[in-house]
Scaffold this motif. Structure first.
Motif, PDB file in Angstrom:
ATOM      1  N   LEU A  86      16.330  -6.507  -5.793  1.00 42.65           N
ATOM      2  CA  LEU A  86      14.815  -6.954  -4.696  1.00 42.65           C
ATOM      3  C   LEU A  86      15.128  -8.529  -5.013  1.00 42.65           C
ATOM      4  O   LEU A  86      15.488  -9.107  -5.293  1.00 42.65           O
ATOM      5  CB  LEU A  86      13.835  -6.370  -5.966  1.00 42.65           C
ATOM      6  CG  LEU A  86      13.421  -4.759  -5.540  1.00 42.65           C
ATOM      7  CD1 LEU A  86      12.781  -4.291  -6.773  1.00 42.65           C
ATOM      8  CD2 LEU A  86      12.761  -4.656  -3.948  1.00 42.65           C
ATOM      9  N   LYS A  87      13.871  -9.247  -3.426  1.00 42.49           N
ATOM     10  CA  LYS A  87      13.717 -10.211  -3.802  1.00 42.49           C
ATOM     11  C   LYS A  87      12.400 -10.610  -3.412  1.00 42.49           C
ATOM     12  O   LYS A  87      11.484 -10.034  -3.333  1.00 42.49           O
ATOM     13  CB  LYS A  87      14.307 -11.352  -1.984  1.00 42.49           C
ATOM     14  CG  LYS A  87      15.530 -10.794  -1.573  1.00 42.49           C
ATOM     15  CD  LYS A  87      15.869 -10.640  -0.419  1.00 42.49           C
ATOM     16  CE  LYS A  87      17.616 -10.193  -0.222  1.00 42.49           C
ATOM     17  NZ  LYS A  87      18.132 -10.609   1.111  1.00 42.49           N
ATOM     18  N   PRO A  88      11.629 -12.073  -4.163  1.00 39.92           N
ATOM     19  CA  PRO A  88      10.630 -12.376  -3.805  1.00 39.92           C
ATOM     20  C   PRO A  88       9.940 -11.660  -2.424  1.00 39.92           C
ATOM     21  O   PRO A  88       9.002 -10.960  -2.163  1.00 39.92           O
ATOM     22  CB  PRO A  88      10.809 -13.887  -4.392  1.00 39.92           C
ATOM     23  CG  PRO A  88      11.917 -14.098  -4.582  1.00 39.92           C
ATOM     24  CD  PRO A  88      12.871 -12.575  -4.276  1.00 39.92           C
ATOM     25  N   GLU A  89      10.150 -12.168  -1.882  1.00 38.94           N
ATOM     26  CA  GLU A  89       9.503 -11.591  -0.530  1.00 38.94           C
ATOM     27  C   GLU A  89       9.961 -10.282   0.108  1.00 38.94           C
ATOM     28  O   GLU A  89       8.911  -9.460   1.126  1.00 38.94           O
ATOM     29  CB  GLU A  89      10.401 -12.302   1.050  1.00 38.94           C
ATOM     30  CG  GLU A  89      11.926 -11.670   1.128  1.00 38.94           C
ATOM     31  CD  GLU A  89      12.732 -13.314   0.616  1.00 38.94           C
ATOM     32  OE1 GLU A  89      12.256 -13.008  -0.588  1.00 38.94           O
ATOM     33  OE2 GLU A  89      14.102 -13.253   1.504  1.00 38.94           O
ATOM     34  N   ASP A  90      10.003 -10.006  -0.743  1.00 38.57           N
ATOM     35  CA  ASP A  90       9.942  -8.547  -0.570  1.00 38.57           C
ATOM     36  C   ASP A  90       8.189  -7.856  -1.516  1.00 38.57           C
ATOM     37  O   ASP A  90       7.690  -6.469  -1.746  1.00 38.57           O
ATOM     38  CB  ASP A  90      10.714  -6.989  -2.070  1.00 38.57           C
ATOM     39  CG  ASP A  90      12.219  -7.203  -0.696  1.00 38.57           C
ATOM     40  OD1 ASP A  90      12.771  -7.067  -1.599  1.00 38.57           O
ATOM     41  OD2 ASP A  90      11.783  -7.125   0.402  1.00 38.57           O
ATOM     42  N   THR A  91       7.938  -8.647  -2.105  1.00 35.42           N
ATOM     43  CA  THR A  91       6.500  -8.036  -2.736  1.00 35.42           C
ATOM     44  C   THR A  91       5.330  -8.094  -1.800  1.00 35.42           C
ATOM     45  O   THR A  91       5.633  -8.786  -1.066  1.00 35.42           O
ATOM     46  CB  THR A  91       6.332  -9.911  -3.443  1.00 35.42           C
ATOM     47  OG1 THR A  91       7.154  -9.882  -4.792  1.00 35.42           O
ATOM     48  CG2 THR A  91       4.242  -9.630  -4.464  1.00 35.42           C
ATOM     49  N   ALA A  92       4.863  -7.075  -2.285  1.00 31.69           N
ATOM     50  CA  ALA A  92       3.870  -6.078  -1.238  1.00 31.69           C
ATOM     51  C   ALA A  92       3.231  -5.544  -2.104  1.00 31.69           C
ATOM     52  O   ALA A  92       3.450  -4.420  -2.772  1.00 31.69           O
ATOM     53  CB  ALA A  92       4.590  -5.982   0.186  1.00 31.69           C
ATOM     54  N   ILE A  93       1.824  -4.353  -1.663  1.00 32.17           N
ATOM     55  CA  ILE A  93       1.735  -3.505  -1.727  1.00 32.17           C
ATOM     56  C   ILE A  93       2.590  -2.279  -0.616  1.00 32.17           C
ATOM     57  O   ILE A  93       2.786  -2.790   0.782  1.00 32.17           O
ATOM     58  CB  ILE A  93       0.214  -2.573  -1.169  1.00 32.17           C
ATOM     59  CG1 ILE A  93      -0.729  -3.963  -2.856  1.00 32.17           C
ATOM     60  CG2 ILE A  93       0.276  -1.422  -1.917  1.00 32.17           C
ATOM     61  CD1 ILE A  93      -1.968  -4.167  -2.303  1.00 32.17           C
ATOM     62  N   TYR A  94       3.352  -1.062  -1.302  1.00 32.10           N
ATOM     63  CA  TYR A  94       3.909  -0.688  -0.491  1.00 32.10           C
ATOM     64  C   TYR A  94       3.052   0.540  -0.213  1.00 32.10           C
ATOM     65  O   TYR A  94       2.593   1.600  -1.043  1.00 32.10           O
ATOM     66  CB  TYR A  94       5.213   0.184  -0.873  1.00 32.10           C
ATOM     67  CG  TYR A  94       6.209  -1.195  -0.482  1.00 32.10           C
ATOM     68  CD1 TYR A  94       6.343  -2.454  -1.024  1.00 32.10           C
ATOM     69  CD2 TYR A  94       7.025  -1.261  -0.132  1.00 32.10           C
ATOM     70  CE1 TYR A  94       6.483  -3.436  -1.767  1.00 32.10           C
ATOM     71  CE2 TYR A  94       8.088  -1.691   0.532  1.00 32.10           C
ATOM     72  CZ  TYR A  94       7.705  -3.416  -0.434  1.00 32.10           C
ATOM     73  OH  TYR A  94       8.848  -4.790  -0.113  1.00 32.10           O
ATOM     74  N   TYR A  95       3.302   1.431   0.532  1.00 26.59           N
ATOM     75  CA  TYR A  95       2.350   2.636   1.763  1.00 26.59           C
ATOM     76  C   TYR A  95       2.912   3.360   1.821  1.00 26.59           C
ATOM     77  O   TYR A  95       4.065   3.234   2.722  1.00 26.59           O
ATOM     78  CB  TYR A  95       1.509   2.597   2.655  1.00 26.59           C
ATOM     79  CG  TYR A  95       0.042   1.405   2.167  1.00 26.59           C
ATOM     80  CD1 TYR A  95       0.183  -0.255   2.115  1.00 26.59           C
ATOM     81  CD2 TYR A  95      -0.909   1.487   1.052  1.00 26.59           C
ATOM     82  CE1 TYR A  95      -0.496  -1.215   2.407  1.00 26.59           C
ATOM     83  CE2 TYR A  95      -2.183   1.107   1.591  1.00 26.59           C
ATOM     84  CZ  TYR A  95      -1.568  -0.490   1.747  1.00 26.59           C
ATOM     85  OH  TYR A  95      -3.574  -1.515   1.163  1.00 26.59           O
ATOM     86  N   CYS A  96       2.917   4.805   1.552  1.00 27.11           N
ATOM     87  CA  CYS A  96       3.440   6.285   1.740  1.00 27.11           C
ATOM     88  C   CYS A  96       3.021   6.689   3.121  1.00 27.11           C
ATOM     89  O   CYS A  96       1.514   6.566   2.627  1.00 27.11           O
ATOM     90  CB  CYS A  96       3.282   7.416   0.550  1.00 27.11           C
ATOM     91  SG  CYS A  96       4.460   8.530   1.084  1.00 27.11           S
ATOM     92  N   SER A  97       3.436   7.067   3.759  1.00 21.18           N
ATOM     93  CA  SER A  97       2.339   7.576   5.472  1.00 21.18           C
ATOM     94  C   SER A  97       2.815   8.614   5.981  1.00 21.18           C
ATOM     95  O   SER A  97       4.180   8.692   5.211  1.00 21.18           O
ATOM     96  CB  SER A  97       2.254   6.564   6.494  1.00 21.18           C
ATOM     97  OG  SER A  97       4.038   6.118   6.306  1.00 21.18           O
ATOM     98  N   ALA A  98       2.569   9.448   6.177  1.00 20.70           N
ATOM     99  CA  ALA A  98       2.798  11.625   6.663  1.00 20.70           C
ATOM    100  C   ALA A  98       2.725  11.074   8.585  1.00 20.70           C
ATOM    101  O   ALA A  98       1.704  10.685   8.542  1.00 20.70           O
ATOM    102  CB  ALA A  98       2.516  12.074   6.282  1.00 20.70           C
TER     103      ALA A  98
END
Length: 124
Positions: A86-98
């Motif tokens: 993982l990299k600092p630029e991966d910092t985020a809210i990750y949303y699951c979707s269908a």
């Protein structure tokens, strides 16, 4: 009622790993494509990865290819996102979707259901 519930987010140092889970209910899973998105400066939600439920074909954004792996467990109605290096630029809210389709899409507008999101923070 369709529900997507993410878990597994957290704080990790650069180079570390996290695994996100998305538990789905109220869906006919073999008819759906599942995706992961995160916010980005130029897009409200940037495509990260997806997996077609029926045949398990996977897709990745160039920025995560080789580091992230999407998978599914049909018996548990759950999709996973293993995130390595993982990299600092991966910092985020990750949303699951269908997405109510057999086919892949990397456009958030083509997904029908969304989870609440899981925070991932990568420190340098």
């Amino acid at each position: 009622q369709v529900q997507l519930v993410e878990s597994g987010g957290g704080l990790v140092q650069a180079g570390g790993s996290l695994r996100l889970s998305c538990s789905a209910s109220g869906l006919t899973f073999r008819s759906y494509t599942m995706g992961w998105f995160r916010p980005a400066p130029v897009k409200a939600r940037e495509f990260v990865s997806s997996i077609t439920w029926a045949d398990g074909i996977t897709y990745y954004a160039d920025s995560v290819k080789g580091r992230f792996t999407i998978s599914r467990d049909n018996a548990k109605n759950t999709v996973y996102l293993q995130m390595n290096n993982l990299k600092p630029e991966d910092t985020a809210i990750y949303y699951c979707s269908a997405r109510r389709s057999f086919s892949h899409s990397d456009e958030a507008r083509n997904y029908d259901y969304w989870g609440q999101g899981a925070q991932v923070t990568v420190s340098s």
